[in-house]
Scaffold this active site. Structure first.
Site, PDB file in Angstrom:
ATOM      1  N   ASN A   1      15.228  -6.895  -6.792  1.00  0.00           N
ATOM      2  CA  ASN A   1      15.604  -8.261  -6.831  1.00  0.00           C
ATOM      3  C   ASN A   1      17.264  -8.357  -6.899  1.00  0.00           C
ATOM      4  O   ASN A   1      17.650  -7.364  -7.193  1.00  0.00           O
ATOM      5  CB  ASN A   1      14.816  -9.122  -7.949  1.00  0.00           C
ATOM      6  CG  ASN A   1      15.447  -8.473  -9.253  1.00  0.00           C
ATOM      7  OD1 ASN A   1      16.467  -8.378  -9.732  1.00  0.00           O
ATOM      8  ND2 ASN A   1      14.256  -7.968  -9.845  1.00  0.00           N
TER       9      ASN A   1
ATOM     10  N   VAL B   1       6.988  -1.988  -7.137  1.00  0.00           N
ATOM     11  CA  VAL B   1       7.925  -0.863  -6.431  1.00  0.00           C
ATOM     12  C   VAL B   1       8.904  -0.701  -7.382  1.00  0.00           C
ATOM     13  O   VAL B   1       8.977   0.525  -7.688  1.00  0.00           O
ATOM     14  CB  VAL B   1       8.012  -1.066  -5.027  1.00  0.00           C
ATOM     15  CG1 VAL B   1       8.746   0.210  -4.545  1.00  0.00           C
ATOM     16  CG2 VAL B   1       7.021  -1.407  -4.224  1.00  0.00           C
ATOM     17  N   ASP B   2       9.617  -1.678  -7.552  1.00  0.00           N
ATOM     18  CA  ASP B   2      11.005  -1.682  -8.295  1.00  0.00           C
ATOM     19  C   ASP B   2      10.623  -0.803  -9.847  1.00  0.00           C
ATOM     20  O   ASP B   2      11.277   0.121 -10.094  1.00  0.00           O
ATOM     21  CB  ASP B   2      11.347  -2.883  -8.592  1.00  0.00           C
ATOM     22  CG  ASP B   2      12.882  -3.217  -8.849  1.00  0.00           C
ATOM     23  OD1 ASP B   2      13.530  -2.134  -9.038  1.00  0.00           O
ATOM     24  OD2 ASP B   2      13.079  -4.103  -9.101  1.00  0.00           O
TER      25      ASP B   2
ATOM     26  N   GLY C   1       4.439  -8.568  -2.332  1.00  0.00           N
ATOM     27  CA  GLY C   1       3.797  -8.429  -3.560  1.00  0.00           C
ATOM     28  C   GLY C   1       4.133  -9.799  -4.303  1.00  0.00           C
ATOM     29  O   GLY C   1       3.909 -10.864  -3.839  1.00  0.00           O
TER      30      GLY C   1
ATOM     31  N   SER D   1       8.618  -7.672   0.172  1.00  0.00           N
ATOM     32  CA  SER D   1       8.298  -9.209   0.010  1.00  0.00           C
ATOM     33  C   SER D   1       6.876  -9.445   0.031  1.00  0.00           C
ATOM     34  O   SER D   1       6.414 -10.634  -0.309  1.00  0.00           O
ATOM     35  CB  SER D   1       8.937 -10.248   1.040  1.00  0.00           C
ATOM     36  OG  SER D   1      10.419 -10.198   0.761  1.00  0.00           O
TER      37      SER D   1
HETATM   38  N1  AR6 Z   1       4.163   2.465  -3.778  1.00  0.00           N
HETATM   39  C1  AR6 Z   1       4.264   1.650  -2.748  1.00  0.00           C
HETATM   40  N2  AR6 Z   1       3.758   0.296  -2.899  1.00  0.00           N
HETATM   41  C2  AR6 Z   1       3.836  -0.485  -3.915  1.00  0.00           C
HETATM   42  C3  AR6 Z   1       3.775   0.498  -4.985  1.00  0.00           C
HETATM   43  C4  AR6 Z   1       4.178   1.838  -5.012  1.00  0.00           C
HETATM   44  N3  AR6 Z   1       4.379   2.381  -6.103  1.00  0.00           N
HETATM   45  N4  AR6 Z   1       3.873  -0.555  -6.208  1.00  0.00           N
HETATM   46  C5  AR6 Z   1       3.522  -1.775  -5.574  1.00  0.00           C
HETATM   47  N5  AR6 Z   1       3.520  -1.569  -4.172  1.00  0.00           N
HETATM   48  P1  AR6 Z   1       6.313  -5.677  -4.771  1.00  0.00           P
HETATM   49  P2  AR6 Z   1       8.387  -7.958  -3.518  1.00  0.00           P
HETATM   50  C6  AR6 Z   1       3.199  -2.561  -3.213  1.00  0.00           C
HETATM   51  O1  AR6 Z   1       5.831  -6.912  -5.857  1.00  0.00           O
HETATM   52  O2  AR6 Z   1       6.994  -8.528  -3.116  1.00  0.00           O
HETATM   53  C7  AR6 Z   1       9.754  -6.945  -8.431  1.00  0.00           C
HETATM   54  O3  AR6 Z   1       9.430  -7.172  -9.780  1.00  0.00           O
HETATM   55  C8  AR6 Z   1       2.608  -4.018  -3.527  1.00  0.00           C
HETATM   56  O4  AR6 Z   1       1.166  -3.817  -3.672  1.00  0.00           O
HETATM   57  O5  AR6 Z   1       7.015  -4.452  -5.418  1.00  0.00           O
HETATM   58  O6  AR6 Z   1       9.454  -7.581  -2.735  1.00  0.00           O
HETATM   59  C9  AR6 Z   1      11.279  -6.812  -7.996  1.00  0.00           C
HETATM   60  O7  AR6 Z   1      12.201  -6.330  -8.986  1.00  0.00           O
HETATM   61  C10 AR6 Z   1       3.044  -4.990  -2.357  1.00  0.00           C
HETATM   62  O8  AR6 Z   1       2.405  -4.678  -1.379  1.00  0.00           O
HETATM   63  O9  AR6 Z   1       8.055  -6.363  -4.086  1.00  0.00           O
HETATM   64  C11 AR6 Z   1      11.461  -8.064  -7.531  1.00  0.00           C
HETATM   65  O10 AR6 Z   1      11.629  -9.101  -8.521  1.00  0.00           O
HETATM   66  C12 AR6 Z   1       4.664  -4.362  -1.893  1.00  0.00           C
HETATM   67  O11 AR6 Z   1       4.687  -2.918  -2.659  1.00  0.00           O
HETATM   68  C13 AR6 Z   1      10.031  -8.453  -6.871  1.00  0.00           C
HETATM   69  O12 AR6 Z   1       9.224  -7.729  -7.498  1.00  0.00           O
HETATM   70  C14 AR6 Z   1       5.744  -5.076  -2.483  1.00  0.00           C
HETATM   71  O13 AR6 Z   1       5.369  -5.606  -3.712  1.00  0.00           O
HETATM   72  C15 AR6 Z   1       9.991  -8.321  -5.500  1.00  0.00           C
HETATM   73  O14 AR6 Z   1       8.924  -8.744  -4.632  1.00  0.00           O
END
Ligand code: AR6
Length: 167
Positions: A23, A32-33, A123, A121
């Site tokens: 973010n 992921v973050d 998740g 984006s």
């Molecule tokens: N490895 C691969 N993919 C993953 C992992 C992992 N370890 N963990 C989750 N995913 P998101 P966004 C998938 O929410 O939508 C954070 O709080 C997950 O299932 O991580 O861009 C940041 O700080 C989904 O399909 O990212 C921001 O505030 C994908 O990764 C916000 O979330 C992305 O999910 C960003 O949201």
């Protein structure tokens, strides 16, 4: 360029650069973050704080990308990018595409040959997976880059299936 789909955890990828779906605060979060900062350790957050204090006082804008160390991860660098929150009423696809283009541009500056992307984006930020996959694959395929090994690392079977359809 070879594009590969991987079902698994992006923090385990042995690539030059791992992309973080961050973010704009660059100070961590969930998804992921959270996983990247947990597994990579405090060095990543230290560099993120320095970036906030120098170039990105107002935060990293949506669609841009910036690199830090990867700390304890097997990768050499983490490239942080900020995806747009999905909107059903406004087309933000250009900003999502920009995350992939800018991440590859930063990877080129670093001299990275391999890169792993999550589904940015798709998740917490709510992007429908099929559309997120179509934008990701289409943008990476067309990007002018020296990177030869691009991996999309998907966390579950539905995401993997969506990227397979997009490919
Ligand atoms: N490895 C691969 N993919 C993953 C992992 C992992 N370890 N963990 C989750 N995913 P998101 P966004 C998938 O929410 O939508 C954070 O709080 C997950 O299932 O991580 O861009 C940041 O700080 C989904 O399909 O990212 C921001 O505030 C994908 O990764 C916000 O979330 C992305 O999910 C960003 O949201």
């Amino acid at each position: 360029m070879e594009i590969t789909l991987v079902l698994g955890d992006i923090t385990e990828e042995r690539v030059d650069a791992v992309v973080n779906a961050a973010n704009s605060s660059l100070l961590g979060g969930g998804g992921v973050d959270g996983a990247i900062h947990r597994r990579g350790g405090p060095e990543i957050l230290d560099e993120c704080r320095k970036l906030r204090a120098s170039h990105y006082g107002g935060g990293l804008p949506t669609g841009q990308a910036v690199a830090t160390t990867a700390g304890a991860l097997p990768a050499r660098w983490v490239i942080h990018t900020v995806g747009p929150v999905y909107s059903a009423t406004e087309d933000r696809g250009d900003r999502l595409a920009s995350c992939y283009r800018e991440s590859l541009r930063v990877a080129d500056e670093l001299g990275a040959a391999s890169i792993a992307f999550p589904a940015v984006s798709a998740g917490v930020y709510g992007w429908p997976m099929d559309d997120a996959a179509r934008i990701a694959v289409g943008t990476v395929r067309r990007a002018p880059t020296q990177v030869t090994d691009v991996r999309f690392v998907l966390f579950n079977r539905d995401a993997y299936a969506a990227f397979a359809r997009a490919l």
